[in-house]
Structures are given as structure tokens and as C-alpha cells.
Write a protein that holds these residues in place. Sequence first.
Motif, short mmCIF file in Angstrom:
data_model
loop_
_atom_site.label_atom_id
_atom_site.label_comp_id
_atom_site.label_asym_id
_atom_site.label_seq_id
_atom_site.Cartn_x
_atom_site.Cartn_y
_atom_site.Cartn_z
N GLY A 1 22.56 58.98 -24.67
CA GLY A 1 22.96 60.36 -24.39
C GLY A 1 23.38 60.58 -22.94
N LEU A 2 24.06 59.60 -22.37
CA LEU A 2 24.45 59.67 -20.96
C LEU A 2 25.70 60.51 -20.76
N LYS A 3 25.64 61.39 -19.79
CA LYS A 3 26.80 62.15 -19.34
C LYS A 3 27.34 61.42 -18.12
N TRP A 4 28.64 61.23 -18.04
CA TRP A 4 29.20 60.49 -16.93
C TRP A 4 30.27 61.30 -16.22
N GLU A 5 30.63 60.80 -15.04
CA GLU A 5 31.67 61.39 -14.23
C GLU A 5 32.83 60.41 -14.13
N SER A 6 34.02 60.93 -13.88
CA SER A 6 35.16 60.06 -13.64
C SER A 6 34.92 59.30 -12.34
N MET A 7 35.49 58.13 -12.27
CA MET A 7 35.36 57.32 -11.05
C MET A 7 36.06 58.04 -9.90
N LYS A 8 35.41 58.06 -8.75
CA LYS A 8 36.00 58.69 -7.57
C LYS A 8 37.20 57.90 -7.08
N GLU A 9 37.14 56.59 -7.25
CA GLU A 9 38.26 55.72 -6.91
C GLU A 9 38.25 54.53 -7.85
N SER A 10 39.41 54.01 -8.16
CA SER A 10 39.50 52.86 -9.05
C SER A 10 39.31 51.57 -8.26
N TYR A 11 38.54 50.67 -8.81
CA TYR A 11 38.37 49.35 -8.21
C TYR A 11 37.88 48.39 -9.29
N TYR A 12 37.95 47.12 -9.00
CA TYR A 12 37.48 46.09 -9.92
C TYR A 12 36.16 45.52 -9.45
N LEU A 13 35.30 45.20 -10.41
CA LEU A 13 34.10 44.41 -10.14
C LEU A 13 34.56 42.97 -10.23
N THR A 14 34.41 42.20 -9.17
CA THR A 14 34.83 40.80 -9.19
C THR A 14 33.61 39.90 -9.31
N GLY A 15 33.84 38.68 -9.77
CA GLY A 15 32.73 37.76 -9.98
C GLY A 15 31.85 38.22 -11.12
N TYR A 16 32.42 39.02 -11.99
CA TYR A 16 31.68 39.65 -13.07
C TYR A 16 32.12 39.04 -14.39
N ASP B 1 18.27 58.12 -14.27
CA ASP B 1 16.86 57.88 -14.05
C ASP B 1 16.52 56.64 -14.86
N LEU B 2 16.31 55.52 -14.18
CA LEU B 2 16.10 54.23 -14.83
C LEU B 2 14.64 53.83 -14.69
N GLU B 3 14.04 53.45 -15.83
CA GLU B 3 12.63 53.05 -15.85
C GLU B 3 12.52 51.64 -16.41
N VAL B 4 11.80 50.78 -15.68
CA VAL B 4 11.52 49.41 -16.13
C VAL B 4 10.08 49.10 -15.73
N ASP B 5 9.30 48.62 -16.69
CA ASP B 5 7.88 48.31 -16.46
C ASP B 5 7.18 49.50 -15.83
N HIS B 6 6.67 49.30 -14.64
CA HIS B 6 5.86 50.32 -13.98
C HIS B 6 6.65 51.05 -12.91
N THR B 7 7.98 51.09 -13.05
CA THR B 7 8.83 51.69 -12.03
C THR B 7 9.78 52.71 -12.63
N ARG B 8 10.18 53.64 -11.78
CA ARG B 8 11.14 54.66 -12.21
C ARG B 8 11.88 55.12 -10.96
N ILE C 1 16.57 54.72 -20.33
CA ILE C 1 17.56 55.62 -19.75
C ILE C 1 17.66 56.74 -20.78
N ASN C 2 16.92 57.80 -20.62
CA ASN C 2 16.87 58.88 -21.62
C ASN C 2 16.38 58.38 -22.98
N GLY C 3 15.79 57.24 -23.04
CA GLY C 3 15.33 56.62 -24.27
C GLY C 3 15.31 55.11 -24.11
N PRO C 4 14.74 54.40 -25.08
CA PRO C 4 14.61 52.95 -24.94
C PRO C 4 15.95 52.23 -25.02
N ILE C 5 16.07 51.17 -24.23
CA ILE C 5 17.26 50.32 -24.21
C ILE C 5 16.85 48.96 -23.67
#
Length: 121
Positions: free
Chosen positions: A37-52, A66-73, A11-15
Amino acid sequence: MRNTTTKDARINGPIRGYIDPESKVVTLRKSDTEVVGLKWESMKESYYLTGYGAGKVMPLHESAIDLEVDHTRTIVVVLVVPDEAQTVPVLIGQPFTEQQHITMVKRKDTLTIFQEVEERR
């Protein structure tokens, strides 16, 4: 974690990424937003991730990445979560794994992800 596999990602570099095909989201620890180096936006609406993790967590921000893993992007929406909410840098779930052009092959302890190429006629 259930049925997860560790993979090198970008994601803009190795992770370090954890593929979880059962997760309905892609999440990134807040501290790792600075690493990539990620730029983010405020959440459009507040909610919880459940089962997390241990129960539920409220995402702090969201961003299209732009997410890259193995041979995919591919471009996916990532939810930024508090550092204490997850122990892994990035959790890669269905917004990535279930895209039509992505194929995952698991053999014993090895997972390889491919991007299908559309044939031209």
C-alpha cells in the motif's frame, strides 16, 4: 547477489527483504508497492542506478518509508524499480544499514539487526 541475507521486514505490512550492506540504495519492485500500500512520488530527477543487477536501471518513483527489520525501525527513501529489474521484493542497502543507531551482528549464517537505545542520564 553478493553477501546478502534474507530477512522478514515490514513496510506497512510484512514483506521479504534482502539485506545488502554494499548497496547504496533501498529498492522495491513496482508490483510490491501495491502489496504494501505504498504511495510514491515522481522522481525529482531522472538517473540510472549503475552496477545494479545486469547493468543499470532507471527508478520509476521514490518514497519515504517506515522500514522495520528485526529489532529496528527507521525512515528511509526507497526507489521503486521495474519488476524485471530485481527478483527480490525489497533490497535493503546502506540508507538503512549505515544509520548511526543500527547495529548488525552476523554469526555464521545468522544476521541480527539491533537498534541502539540512547542512554538517558
